[in-house]
Scaffold this motif. Sequence first.
Motif, short mmCIF file in Angstrom:
data_model
loop_
_atom_site.label_atom_id
_atom_site.label_comp_id
_atom_site.label_asym_id
_atom_site.label_seq_id
_atom_site.Cartn_x
_atom_site.Cartn_y
_atom_site.Cartn_z
N VAL A 166 -2.38 51.72 30.02
CA VAL A 166 -2.97 51.10 28.83
C VAL A 166 -4.22 51.86 28.41
CG1 VAL A 166 -4.13 49.03 27.96
CG2 VAL A 166 -1.98 48.82 29.23
N GLU A 167 -5.07 52.20 29.38
CA GLU A 167 -6.31 52.91 29.04
C GLU A 167 -6.03 54.34 28.59
OE1 GLU A 167 -9.93 53.14 27.82
OE2 GLU A 167 -9.07 51.30 28.62
N LEU A 168 -5.04 54.99 29.18
CA LEU A 168 -4.66 56.32 28.70
C LEU A 168 -4.19 56.26 27.25
CD1 LEU A 168 -2.77 57.82 31.78
CD2 LEU A 168 -4.89 58.68 30.76
N TYR A 169 -3.43 55.23 26.91
CA TYR A 169 -2.97 55.06 25.53
C TYR A 169 -4.17 54.87 24.60
CZ TYR A 169 -0.56 53.35 21.42
OH TYR A 169 -0.11 53.21 20.15
N ALA A 200 -5.32 57.41 21.66
CA ALA A 200 -5.39 56.98 20.26
C ALA A 200 -6.75 57.31 19.66
CB ALA A 200 -5.10 55.48 20.16
N ARG A 201 -7.81 57.10 20.44
CA ARG A 201 -9.15 57.44 19.95
C ARG A 201 -9.29 58.94 19.73
NH1 ARG A 201 -10.75 53.30 23.68
NH2 ARG A 201 -11.27 54.89 25.23
N LEU A 202 -8.73 59.74 20.63
CA LEU A 202 -8.82 61.18 20.48
C LEU A 202 -8.03 61.66 19.26
CD1 LEU A 202 -8.46 62.26 24.21
CD2 LEU A 202 -10.52 62.38 22.80
N VAL A 203 -6.88 61.06 19.01
CA VAL A 203 -6.09 61.40 17.83
C VAL A 203 -6.88 61.06 16.57
CG1 VAL A 203 -4.03 60.79 16.50
CG2 VAL A 203 -3.83 61.27 18.95
#
Length: 113
Positions: A99-102, A106-109
């Motif tokens: 979940v945290e990787l997702y 998403a923030r990096l994208v």
Amino acid sequence: MPDERGRTARPETDCPVEVALAAVAGRWTTLVLRELMHGPASYGELRARLPEISSKVLAERLQALVERELAVRERLAGFPVRTSYRLTPAGRALRPLLVELYRTGARLVDARR
């Protein structure tokens, strides 16, 4: 919280971060884990849920998860013989990491836009 052991000059195989990253390493691994988070599934069910993955890669990922003791392979009674894969408690413990990787991804994208 990192402790004094977290201060090393090179990655160590028993470093908790390295262990966690190794658990989810490999293309498709996170997606196979995601599918197994929903409950036990047969090889065929996983192929149907992930139609783009090749049979070879799916077999390799499942074998790696079993070897890492993140999943178990069970033979089901009956004919024809069927197998089912399910996550172990250690495998289910990866949910917060995924979940945290997702969220981080998403923030990096978004930051690239």
